[in-house]
Design an enzyme around this catalytic site. Structure first.
Site, PDB file in Angstrom:
ATOM      1  N   ARG A 157       0.848  -1.207   0.000  1.00  0.00           N
ATOM      2  CA  ARG A 157       0.000   0.000   0.000  1.00  0.00           C
ATOM      3  C   ARG A 157       0.877   1.249   0.000  1.00  0.00           C
ATOM      4  NH1 ARG A 157      -2.903  -3.024   3.812  1.00  0.00           N
ATOM      5  NH2 ARG A 157      -2.347  -1.697   5.581  1.00  0.00           N
ATOM      6  N   LYS A 196     -13.236  14.799   3.603  1.00  0.00           N
ATOM      7  CA  LYS A 196     -14.309  14.089   2.885  1.00  0.00           C
ATOM      8  C   LYS A 196     -15.086  13.184   3.828  1.00  0.00           C
ATOM      9  CE  LYS A 196     -14.539   9.943   0.495  1.00  0.00           C
ATOM     10  NZ  LYS A 196     -14.150   8.943  -0.492  1.00  0.00           N
ATOM     11  N   LYS A 209     -19.969  16.417  -3.596  1.00  0.00           N
ATOM     12  CA  LYS A 209     -19.486  15.275  -4.387  1.00  0.00           C
ATOM     13  C   LYS A 209     -20.629  14.290  -4.594  1.00  0.00           C
ATOM     14  CE  LYS A 209     -15.912  11.673  -4.381  1.00  0.00           C
ATOM     15  NZ  LYS A 209     -14.509  11.390  -4.117  1.00  0.00           N
TER      16      LYS A 209
HETATM   17  P1  13P Z   1     -14.950   6.394  -7.129  1.00  0.00           P
HETATM   18  O1  13P Z   1     -14.606   7.500  -8.075  1.00  0.00           O
HETATM   19  O2  13P Z   1     -14.169   5.142  -7.356  1.00  0.00           O
HETATM   20  O3  13P Z   1     -16.429   6.179  -7.021  1.00  0.00           O
HETATM   21  O4  13P Z   1     -14.502   6.864  -5.698  1.00  0.00           O
HETATM   22  C1  13P Z   1     -14.758   8.140  -5.311  1.00  0.00           C
HETATM   23  C2  13P Z   1     -14.732   8.192  -3.861  1.00  0.00           C
HETATM   24  O5  13P Z   1     -13.968   8.892  -3.268  1.00  0.00           O
HETATM   25  C3  13P Z   1     -15.687   7.360  -3.130  1.00  0.00           C
HETATM   26  O6  13P Z   1     -15.843   7.891  -1.865  1.00  0.00           O
END
Ligand code: 13P
Length: 339
Positions: free
Chosen positions: A46, A136, A219
């Site tokens: 990782r 986030k 988002k």
């Molecule tokens: P994906 O673009 O793979 O959907 O992931 C975005 C993301 O940060 C999910 O929380």
């Protein structure tokens, strides 16, 4: 003062047509992606993978912010430089995923609630000392028989609002992510209806919790038919449904929308984002960009396979996918640019 700080962070992330790279996979998610391409599921691998990403030459041409996990923000390159510092040196703002994952919502089969509010104020202040300027939190909404329930949508909206308030108090920009999953046999209209309900409920809660809408990034998912629906919608249909849904639900005060890719192929995600910008840019009050994980990383991960000898090719693929995503943000992407 905080307001100005939030505004500047958002401006810097999206300056010159750039977007966000999500590289905040939890260890179980990372394990799943590694296992699929035969990479050993170890902390060393990782670390190597994240070093590959943050040291990709030219990544900063298309990426203005990168979301890290709790593990990665504490990780260093083999030279002993924190990953966050490598990003900052390249002019990429580090962000941090602060939710503790989506857990079963008690009493509501097949629905989830995202946890992580306890101790969040203290965690945010530590992450800030490590360079994080945005955060986030992802809520997960599933479409199925008699779900989502209003209770699940409200519980997740409440958590997102409480999280956003704590971020703004700390001078950290909250990415507010209410993801309506693509899995299921629902139609595009089914996705539209649920996404609209989720976004309207979310913005009501953000208002109640006194969130400064000018200091958030939304988002969302795109409006797409379920993966098991068996009905394909055209690129332009998806773009139009997505734009109509957002115009109906997202206040103009929000400065930027950055889509998740949600399991779309990299090319599909680019085509949809491109059509949204190309066909509708003049009518949209927000920046419409990307915060992709899989749609930027997947070709790179497939090529790398955990081998040092594939490093250069993998980095080129990452660079290329980020470039194509940024072209889509500007409405300048063309399928001929693939390959
Ligand atoms: P994906 O673009 O793979 O959907 O992931 C975005 C993301 O940060 C999910 O929380």
């Amino acid at each position: 003062m905080k307001k100005q700080q939030l505004k500047e962070t958002i401006e810097q992330i999206f300056a010159n047509g750039k977007g966000i790279l999500a590289m905040d996979e939890s260890t179980p998610t990372c394990d799943k992606r590694f296992a699929a391409v035969g990479i050993p599921l170890t902390v060393e691998m990782r670390q190597k993978y994240r070093e590959l990403i943050v040291t990709t030459p030219g990544l900063n041409e298309s990426i203005g912010g990168a979301i890290l996990s709790n593990e990665t923000i504490r990780e260093q390159t083999k030279e002993g430089v924190p990953m966050a510092n490598v990003l900052m040196k390249a002019g990429i703002i580090p962000g941090i995923k602060v939710d503790m994952g989506a857990k079963p919502l008690a009493g509501f089969p097949n629905e989830k609630i995202t946890e992580g509010l306890d101790g969040l104020r203290e965690r945010l202040s530590e992450y800030k000392t490590m360079g994080a300027r945005f955060a986030k939190w992802r809520a997960v909404i599933t479409i199925g028989d008699n779900i989502p329930t209003t209770a699940c949508i409200k519980a997740n909206a409440y958590a997102l609002a409480r999280y956003a308030a704590l971020c703004q108090e700390a001078g950290i920009v909250p990415i507010v992510e209410p993801e309506v999953l693509m899995t299921g046999n629902h139609s595009m209209q089914g996705c539209y209806d649920v996404t609209e309900q989720v976004l309207k409920t979310l913005f009501f809660h953000l208002y109640q919790y006194r969130i400064d809408l000018e200091g958030i990034i939304l988002k969302p998912n795109m409006v797409i038919g379920g993966t098991e629906s068996g009905v394909g919608n055209s690129i332009d249909e998806v773009a139009e449904a997505t734009v109509n849904c957002l115009l109906a639900s997202v206040p103009a005060a929000v400065p930027a929308i950055a889509f998740l890719s949600g399991g779309q192929s990299p090319q599909e995600a680019s085509e949809h984002l491109n059509a949204i910008n190309k066909n509708f840019k003049a009518h949209l009050p927000w920046i419409v960009a990307f915060s992709f994980a899989r749609a930027i990383q997947q070709p790179c991960l497939d090529a790398w396979k955990g081998k040092d000898s594939n490093l250069e090719v993998a980095q080129k693929l990452l660079y290329n996918r980020a470039k194509l995503s940024a072209a889509a943000r500007r409405g300048e992407y063309k399928p001929e640019m693939e390959g």
